[in-house]
Every structure is written in C-alpha cells, then in structure tokens.
Scaffold this active site. Structure first.
Site, PDB file in Angstrom:
ATOM      1  N   ASP A 153       4.095 -13.020 -15.404  1.00 15.74           N
ATOM      2  CA  ASP A 153       5.852 -13.783 -15.050  1.00 15.74           C
ATOM      3  C   ASP A 153       5.990 -14.907 -14.146  1.00 15.74           C
ATOM      4  O   ASP A 153       5.476 -14.464 -13.315  1.00 15.74           O
ATOM      5  CB  ASP A 153       7.197 -12.426 -14.809  1.00 15.74           C
ATOM      6  CG  ASP A 153       8.230 -12.250 -13.683  1.00 15.74           C
ATOM      7  OD1 ASP A 153       8.319 -11.718 -14.678  1.00 15.74           O
ATOM      8  OD2 ASP A 153       8.255 -12.502 -12.774  1.00 15.74           O
ATOM      9  N   TYR A 169      10.200 -20.702  -9.366  1.00 18.23           N
ATOM     10  CA  TYR A 169       8.560 -20.934  -8.954  1.00 18.23           C
ATOM     11  C   TYR A 169       8.145 -22.166  -9.210  1.00 18.23           C
ATOM     12  O   TYR A 169       7.301 -22.102  -8.364  1.00 18.23           O
ATOM     13  CB  TYR A 169       7.644 -19.620  -9.792  1.00 18.23           C
ATOM     14  CG  TYR A 169       8.431 -18.216  -9.551  1.00 18.23           C
ATOM     15  CD1 TYR A 169       9.333 -17.876  -8.456  1.00 18.23           C
ATOM     16  CD2 TYR A 169       7.687 -17.431 -10.484  1.00 18.23           C
ATOM     17  CE1 TYR A 169      10.025 -16.824  -8.998  1.00 18.23           C
ATOM     18  CE2 TYR A 169       8.205 -15.880 -10.279  1.00 18.23           C
ATOM     19  CZ  TYR A 169       9.007 -15.745  -9.078  1.00 18.23           C
ATOM     20  OH  TYR A 169       9.836 -14.263  -9.726  1.00 18.23           O
ATOM     21  N   LYS A 181      12.644 -17.398 -16.098  1.00 19.35           N
ATOM     22  CA  LYS A 181      14.174 -17.190 -15.646  1.00 19.35           C
ATOM     23  C   LYS A 181      14.345 -18.303 -15.499  1.00 19.35           C
ATOM     24  O   LYS A 181      14.261 -19.218 -15.265  1.00 19.35           O
ATOM     25  CB  LYS A 181      13.749 -15.911 -14.256  1.00 19.35           C
ATOM     26  CG  LYS A 181      12.807 -14.748 -14.274  1.00 19.35           C
ATOM     27  CD  LYS A 181      12.633 -13.726 -13.183  1.00 19.35           C
ATOM     28  CE  LYS A 181      11.476 -13.604 -13.163  1.00 19.35           C
ATOM     29  NZ  LYS A 181      10.259 -14.205 -12.893  1.00 19.35           N
ATOM     30  N   HIS A 212      18.012 -14.942 -13.500  1.00 21.10           N
ATOM     31  CA  HIS A 212      17.748 -14.280 -12.558  1.00 21.10           C
ATOM     32  C   HIS A 212      18.015 -13.596 -11.386  1.00 21.10           C
ATOM     33  O   HIS A 212      17.097 -12.898 -10.123  1.00 21.10           O
ATOM     34  CB  HIS A 212      16.797 -15.701 -11.454  1.00 21.10           C
ATOM     35  CG  HIS A 212      15.633 -15.920 -11.211  1.00 21.10           C
ATOM     36  ND1 HIS A 212      14.410 -16.760 -10.378  1.00 21.10           N
ATOM     37  CD2 HIS A 212      15.045 -14.215 -10.126  1.00 21.10           C
ATOM     38  CE1 HIS A 212      13.021 -16.390  -9.928  1.00 21.10           C
ATOM     39  NE2 HIS A 212      13.918 -14.325  -9.792  1.00 21.10           N
ATOM     40  N   LEU A 229       4.864  -3.997  -4.479  1.00 25.28           N
ATOM     41  CA  LEU A 229       4.654  -3.041  -3.490  1.00 25.28           C
ATOM     42  C   LEU A 229       5.073  -3.263  -1.985  1.00 25.28           C
ATOM     43  O   LEU A 229       4.380  -3.393  -0.418  1.00 25.28           O
ATOM     44  CB  LEU A 229       2.865  -3.450  -3.273  1.00 25.28           C
ATOM     45  CG  LEU A 229       2.058  -3.100  -4.728  1.00 25.28           C
ATOM     46  CD1 LEU A 229       0.283  -4.060  -4.691  1.00 25.28           C
ATOM     47  CD2 LEU A 229       1.484  -1.949  -4.602  1.00 25.28           C
ATOM     48  N   LYS A 270       1.802  -9.493  -7.876  1.00 27.28           N
ATOM     49  CA  LYS A 270       1.059 -10.400  -7.480  1.00 27.28           C
ATOM     50  C   LYS A 270      -0.492 -10.026  -6.602  1.00 27.28           C
ATOM     51  O   LYS A 270      -0.333  -9.151  -5.842  1.00 27.28           O
ATOM     52  CB  LYS A 270       1.444 -11.292  -7.173  1.00 27.28           C
ATOM     53  CG  LYS A 270       1.991 -11.445  -5.647  1.00 27.28           C
ATOM     54  CD  LYS A 270       2.855 -12.180  -5.339  1.00 27.28           C
ATOM     55  CE  LYS A 270       2.932 -12.162  -3.124  1.00 27.28           C
ATOM     56  NZ  LYS A 270       1.895 -13.154  -2.981  1.00 27.28           N
ATOM     57  N   ARG A 294      -7.919  -8.305  -5.194  1.00 27.31           N
ATOM     58  CA  ARG A 294      -7.537  -7.218  -5.992  1.00 27.31           C
ATOM     59  C   ARG A 294      -6.832  -7.482  -7.501  1.00 27.31           C
ATOM     60  O   ARG A 294      -6.156  -6.630  -7.548  1.00 27.31           O
ATOM     61  CB  ARG A 294      -6.162  -8.499  -4.937  1.00 27.31           C
ATOM     62  CG  ARG A 294      -5.226  -7.513  -5.033  1.00 27.31           C
ATOM     63  CD  ARG A 294      -4.868  -5.932  -4.174  1.00 27.31           C
ATOM     64  NE  ARG A 294      -6.111  -5.570  -3.096  1.00 27.31           N
ATOM     65  CZ  ARG A 294      -5.028  -6.037  -1.501  1.00 27.31           C
ATOM     66  NH1 ARG A 294      -3.736  -6.680  -1.808  1.00 27.31           N
ATOM     67  NH2 ARG A 294      -5.533  -5.832  -0.344  1.00 27.31           N
ATOM     68  N   ASN A 310      -6.097  -3.901  -8.805  1.00 27.63           N
ATOM     69  CA  ASN A 310      -4.611  -3.612  -9.267  1.00 27.63           C
ATOM     70  C   ASN A 310      -4.093  -3.702 -11.422  1.00 27.63           C
ATOM     71  O   ASN A 310      -4.115  -2.039 -11.346  1.00 27.63           O
ATOM     72  CB  ASN A 310      -3.649  -4.956  -9.439  1.00 27.63           C
ATOM     73  CG  ASN A 310      -3.256  -5.493  -7.859  1.00 27.63           C
ATOM     74  OD1 ASN A 310      -3.590  -4.343  -6.922  1.00 27.63           O
ATOM     75  ND2 ASN A 310      -2.661  -6.520  -7.459  1.00 27.63           N
TER      76      ASN A 310
END
Length: 279
Positions: free
Chosen positions: A45, A50, A75, A108, A191, A231, A237, A241
C-alpha cells in the site's frame, strides 16, 4: 504462510494482509519493500502523497515476481482532485511504479470543505477504472455521508473504504455502513501508531496467547474482517507482524479488545481535513 484473500465487490481478489509504506522515506522505500516481498508479503500500500512510489516500483520490478503476484494500491493526492487531472495523475504514478495498471486506486481524502466536490473527482476515478488503468477503485477516509453520496450519485460502488481503525477507535458504525453498501473495510494505523504496545489489557491477552501485543491486535483486525497493512521499522518487526495466521483469538479476547474503544481518533478528522500540498 498463506495470507487469506477477500473478494471485492467487482470480483477482484485482495490479500487481507499487506505492508503499508506510510512514513517510509523515498530513499529507503526500495529496501523496505524488498524485505517485505522477500518475507512473503504480496500486498503493498502506497500513495502519491507518500512520495515513495518510485522506490516501491523499483522493489517490485527487481523482485522477479509476476505482476499478478503482487497487489499494489496507490492513492490520489489531495492536490489532484480536479477531474481534469485525475487520469494524468495516475499515469504519473504508473510510470513511477513501473506498472501498466494498479490493483487499487483510492481517493486519499474526501476534502468536503474545499472547492472541488469529491463526487466529481469520483466520476473521474470511474473513467480511469473503465480505461483499465486500475483493477478496482475506492476511497479512503470517507465518512458514511460521503460514502453514501458517492454510491448514490456515481455509477461504480467503491471497492474499499480505507479508514483509521484500531482498538481505541473501532469505527463499528462506519464498518456497518461499509458492509451495507458492499464496500470492504481497510484499516490504517491498525496499531494506533504504537499506542497499543503499553496497554495492560492487550499485554494480558498477549501473555495468555504467547504472542506479542502487535500480533494480538493484528489478529483482532483479521478476525473482524478488516484488510490490514501495518508498517514496520525493522525486518524483525516485519517478520513478527506476518506471523499471525496460525492462531485465533477467543470470542472473549475479541470482545475485550473491542471494549477498549474510546472513540479516540489519532489522525485528522475527515469532515474537516482540508490540507492540500503545493506540489
């Protein structure tokens, strides 16, 4: 591990779990996405806002994976809502991503207080979809009133609505509207931007299940039916995840996590968000 897929309202299959690139710097995006793809992530994504689409595209191109093996979302930026520039804006994204189409293209933010009506922008999105440049189109951060207008005044029902959801902001009412209209729910900031990690109730569930707090919360999202793409700041991590498909939370644990809802939004309010970048 096999990531479950969901079927969008136009028949397109979407992996329910992926990797989100919000706040991933452009200069490190290729490395981070490469790490995710190497670990088995197949849903990426990104967004024009970004600034890291080129890095995402470079990672996918270098991965050796077939095009249909990676689900890619981008987006529309807030400064590209003019219907006359929507198609060209996606063309720019496709060039950066090194793709001939994206799997999902989203508005977005609705920007309801600005001069351009998001329904007009949506109609331009429908033209992009009809041209085959996106396998599915949808929205992000749309409130129920925004979503209903798009459905009533447009000709294509959005495939997804990507919104802020986490244990402190469960968005049950909005999720119910999504279900009513046949729109899949995607959860960003799943999260709560790390705020869940120190929660005693979540730590207790993590202790009894032998999992981390992040794994418990991500599993909660999956069992609710949300599409989720956290992310991660490290490979470890990323691995952690992704390790959420071999256990289930009990109904009691699911209820306890949902009971943490405090209506606490972390990100901007879609009803008042009006920021438009200069370039």
């Amino acid at each position: 591990m096999t990531v479950p897929t969901l079927t969008l309202n136009n028949g397109v299959q979407i992996p329910q779990f992926g990797y989100g690139t919000w706040q991933v710097p452009p200069e490190s995006a290729q490395d981070r996405v490469t790490e995710a793809l190497d670990l088995g992530y197949r849903h990426i994504d990104t967004a024009q806002m970004y600034g890291n689409e080129a890095g995402v595209g470079a990672a996918i191109a270098a991965s050796g994976l077939a095009r249909d093996e990676v689900f890619v979302t981008t987006k529309l930026n807030n400064n590209r809502h003019d219907p006359a520039v929507v198609a060209g804006s996606l063309d720019e994204s496709l060039e950066k991503l090194q793709l001939d189409r994206v799997d999902l293209f989203l508005i977005h933010w609705p920007l309801p207080t600005t001069d351009i009506d998001f329904v007009d922008t949506w109609r331009a999105m429908e033209e992009v979809y009809a041209a085959g440049k996106a396998r599915a189109i949808g929205v992000s951060n749309f409130q129920p009133s925004h979503l209903r207008r798009v459905v009533q005044e447009g000709t294509v029902v959005p495939a997804v609505n990507q919104v802020e959801i986490h244990p402190y902001f469960t968005q049950d009412d909005l999720r119910a509207v999504n279900v009513e209209l046949g729109v899949a729910t995607e959860a960003w900031s799943p999260l709560a931007q790390g705020q869940v990690f120190d929660d005693p109730a979540l730590q207790a569930i993590a202790g009894t299940t032998g999992r981390s707090v992040s794994q418990v919360v991500l599993r909660w999202h999956l069992q609710r039916g949300d599409i989720v793409f956290p992310k991660a700041s490290s490979v470890e991590r990323l691995k952690q995840n992704f390790d959420v498909f071999d256990f289930e939370l009990s109904p009691a644990d699911m209820g306890a996590i949902s009971a943490l809802d405090a209506g606490r939004r972390i990100g901007p309010d879609p009803d008042t968000m009006s920021w438009i970048p200069k370039d």
